[in-house]
Design a protein around this motif. Structure first.
Motif, PDB file in Angstrom:
ATOM      1  N   ALA A  12     -20.974  20.994  15.227  1.00 55.40           N
ATOM      2  CA  ALA A  12     -21.617  19.975  16.062  1.00 55.40           C
ATOM      3  C   ALA A  12     -20.754  18.724  16.160  1.00 55.40           C
ATOM      4  O   ALA A  12     -20.663  18.108  17.228  1.00 55.40           O
ATOM      5  CB  ALA A  12     -22.991  19.632  15.506  1.00 55.40           C
ATOM      6  N   SER A  16     -19.390  17.272  19.620  1.00 59.07           N
ATOM      7  CA  SER A  16     -19.708  15.894  19.971  1.00 59.07           C
ATOM      8  C   SER A  16     -18.459  15.101  20.322  1.00 59.07           C
ATOM      9  O   SER A  16     -18.437  14.351  21.295  1.00 59.07           O
ATOM     10  CB  SER A  16     -20.445  15.231  18.813  1.00 59.07           C
ATOM     11  OG  SER A  16     -20.637  13.869  19.083  1.00 59.07           O
ATOM     12  N   GLY A  20     -18.099  13.833  23.918  1.00 56.41           N
ATOM     13  CA  GLY A  20     -18.125  12.382  23.964  1.00 56.41           C
ATOM     14  C   GLY A  20     -16.940  11.799  24.707  1.00 56.41           C
ATOM     15  O   GLY A  20     -17.045  10.727  25.313  1.00 56.41           O
ATOM     16  N   VAL A  26     -23.361  11.032  24.267  1.00 51.36           N
ATOM     17  CA  VAL A  26     -23.662  12.266  23.542  1.00 51.36           C
ATOM     18  C   VAL A  26     -24.285  11.897  22.206  1.00 51.36           C
ATOM     19  O   VAL A  26     -23.696  11.203  21.391  1.00 51.36           O
ATOM     20  CB  VAL A  26     -22.387  13.108  23.318  1.00 51.36           C
ATOM     21  CG1 VAL A  26     -22.685  14.311  22.439  1.00 51.36           C
ATOM     22  CG2 VAL A  26     -21.804  13.549  24.654  1.00 51.36           C
ATOM     23  N   VAL A  28     -25.848  13.144  18.630  1.00 58.53           N
ATOM     24  CA  VAL A  28     -25.876  14.241  17.662  1.00 58.53           C
ATOM     25  C   VAL A  28     -26.957  13.924  16.648  1.00 58.53           C
ATOM     26  O   VAL A  28     -27.011  12.835  16.101  1.00 58.53           O
ATOM     27  CB  VAL A  28     -24.514  14.397  16.947  1.00 58.53           C
ATOM     28  CG1 VAL A  28     -24.599  15.477  15.878  1.00 58.53           C
ATOM     29  CG2 VAL A  28     -23.418  14.721  17.947  1.00 58.53           C
TER      30      VAL A  28
END
Length: 113
Positions: A12, A16, A20, A26, A28
């Motif tokens: 993740a 991201s 991003g 974005v 998370v």
């Protein structure tokens, strides 16, 4: 107690960073529903004999905990919010059972499958 899955959290973070760079908004966030669990422990008659041993050792309490986690997963991610005024796009990074359970739900497949 649920803890984030280390490989999923690392993946993740990579996603991201990449997303991003293209889209600055974005977010998370950890989701307690995305834990590694067995969502359904089938009864012996629900499986072919070759799969029976896979679920040996799961007691009723573990099975119920897994089922509650699966229900929470579907409630949060498996059904679009019809009341929402703007579309939301989420990327779920997790392990096999939660994704398989969401696919099973989307296809309307029986719980033992």
């Amino acid at each position: 107690m649920a803890f984030p899955l280390p490989r999923a959290a690392a993946s993740a973070a990579i996603l991201s960073a990449e997303l991003g760079a293209q889209r600055p908004r974005v977010l998370v966030d950890e989701a307690p529903e995305l834990v590694d669990h067995v969502p359904h422990v089938p009864a012996p008659g629900e499986l072919s004999p070759s799969w029976t041993g896979l679920f040996d050792g799961y007691d009723r309490a573990e099975a119920e905990t897994g089922h509650r986690a699966a229900d929470a997963l579907v409630a949060r991610f498996g059904r679009p919010d019809a009341q929402s005024q703007r579309p939301t796009h989420e990327v779920l990074v997790t392990h096999a059972y939660p994704i398989a359970w969401l696919v099973r739900e989307a296809l309307g497949a029986p719980t033992a499958r």
